[in-house]
Scaffold this active site. Sequence first.
Site, mmCIF file in Angstrom:
data_model
loop_
_atom_site.group_PDB
_atom_site.id
_atom_site.type_symbol
_atom_site.label_atom_id
_atom_site.label_comp_id
_atom_site.label_asym_id
_atom_site.label_seq_id
_atom_site.Cartn_x
_atom_site.Cartn_y
_atom_site.Cartn_z
ATOM 1 N N LYS A 35 0.847 -1.202 0.000
ATOM 2 C CA LYS A 35 0.000 0.000 0.000
ATOM 3 C C LYS A 35 0.881 1.249 0.000
ATOM 4 O O LYS A 35 2.099 1.157 0.171
ATOM 5 C CB LYS A 35 -0.925 -0.034 1.214
ATOM 6 N N ARG A 130 -8.432 -0.660 17.050
ATOM 7 C CA ARG A 130 -8.538 0.249 15.910
ATOM 8 C C ARG A 130 -9.637 -0.289 15.000
ATOM 9 O O ARG A 130 -10.750 0.191 15.046
ATOM 10 C CB ARG A 130 -7.173 0.373 15.213
ATOM 11 N N TYR A 254 17.046 29.254 7.997
ATOM 12 C CA TYR A 254 15.868 29.942 8.548
ATOM 13 C C TYR A 254 15.928 29.991 10.063
ATOM 14 O O TYR A 254 16.330 29.008 10.706
ATOM 15 C CB TYR A 254 14.584 29.215 8.135
ATOM 16 N N MET A 302 12.639 23.922 2.102
ATOM 17 C CA MET A 302 11.767 23.146 1.219
ATOM 18 C C MET A 302 12.560 22.321 0.192
ATOM 19 O O MET A 302 12.234 21.162 -0.079
ATOM 20 C CB MET A 302 10.789 24.076 0.484
HETATM 21 C C1 LIG Z 1 -3.304 -4.892 8.128
HETATM 22 C C2 LIG Z 1 -1.826 -4.752 7.938
HETATM 23 N N1 LIG Z 1 -1.082 -5.847 7.840
HETATM 24 C C3 LIG Z 1 0.254 -5.773 7.665
HETATM 25 C C4 LIG Z 1 0.902 -4.559 7.597
HETATM 26 C C5 LIG Z 1 2.387 -4.523 7.412
HETATM 27 O O1 LIG Z 1 3.028 -4.005 8.559
HETATM 28 P P1 LIG Z 1 4.599 -3.845 8.605
HETATM 29 O O2 LIG Z 1 4.941 -2.820 7.584
HETATM 30 O O3 LIG Z 1 4.870 -3.365 9.987
HETATM 31 O O4 LIG Z 1 5.173 -5.172 8.297
HETATM 32 C C6 LIG Z 1 0.150 -3.397 7.695
HETATM 33 C C7 LIG Z 1 0.833 -2.109 7.639
HETATM 34 O O5 LIG Z 1 0.490 -1.132 8.207
HETATM 35 C C8 LIG Z 1 -1.265 -3.492 7.878
HETATM 36 O O6 LIG Z 1 -2.017 -2.406 7.987
#
Ligand SMILES: Cc1ncc(COP(=O)(O)O)c(C=O)c1O
Length: 358
Positions: A35, A130, A254, A302
């Site tokens: 992702k 969560r 800055y 920046m």
């Molecule tokens: C549902 C889920 N599984 C697995 C992972 C992978 O986690 P990591 O990057 O700590 O291995 C994530 C990442 O946030 C996640 O949201």
Amino acid sequence: MTRPSRAGIDLQALQHNFIRVRQAAPHSRTMAIIKANAYGHGILEIARALSNASAFGVACLEEAIELREAGFDRCIVLLEGLFDAAEIALIQAFRLDVVVHHRSQIELLERGRLRRPLQVWLKVDTGMNRLGFLPAEVANARARLAGIPAVSCVRLMTHFACADDLSSDYTRKQLQTFDDVTAEHPGERSLANSAGVLGWPETHAEWVRPGIMLYGASPLLDKSALELDLRPVMTLGTRLIAVNRRRCGDRVGYGSDWVCPADMNIGVAAIGYGDGYPRHAPGGTPVLVDGRRVPLAGRVSMDMICLDLSSQPGAQVGDEVILWGEGLPVEEVAARAGTISYELFCNLGRRVQRDYRE
Ligand SMILES: Cc1ncc(COP(=O)(O)O)c(C=O)c1O
């Protein structure tokens, strides 16, 4: 001359890290978490290089569709499931798996017109607090899903809150809670993120879900990537675009709050928070100039950072500057900036060109 900031992406290192997953969890299948543009590394290139992953985990439909349109036909899991009813048709058309973590999603599926089989990953909240169904809600959620004819198979998953901390017993408690739930609900299970893969073998089950370790950063609080035999995939670099002589007492950057402690050279490198270099990296944060460590001087701008070159009087315009990666662990920079490697990777800006090395 083009802007010299570049992220080198080492696909051999990625493959090495994937092998580390397979060695650590040989009996599990791997859902590679790609992702957020593969944690900033480039989703398509990373997916292409992970040809042995059994599935991909993404955050949203847009990411999944990008993969399908590029020709990936493997299992793709939407880790937060569907956001609204309009997504159902696309989820079906693109043959995606969904996580179901809330009753509102079950309602959407019950009301939606599902025409093809749908693979569901039911998320159980074992203590992260969560997303997910509480253990006492799982039976009802499963029964409702079973009432939807298109739902072909339900796998159970959970996510750890503290797996990065090997001294915490919270992971064991989450595992116990999950084991209690799955004892009543047979089927494939998934618990382990990267920290679970490397630190908690008892959590591997049928599927592991590594993310950060694939990119070569350590998922464990007290262990470096080197100790875990993980190799950095991303090396963020740029060049010196100026080297200027400053006098003792001159103020740099800055806010004028960094003061030259002696007459010295100050280097200016072409990278800044507009590229994703963290603005909160304080003076003293290490940077490599021609392979040698020098400290940041003054605030991050920046598009530029200033460097204290007093230990490198020979450094010149054009010299290579490394911000993290090969020779400088991303975790170290992240800790200095009060953040985590994940955020540094994900914040890498679009204007930083990624150069892929097979
Ligand atoms: C549902 C889920 N599984 C697995 C992972 C992978 O986690 P990591 O990057 O700590 O291995 C994530 C990442 O946030 C996640 O949201």
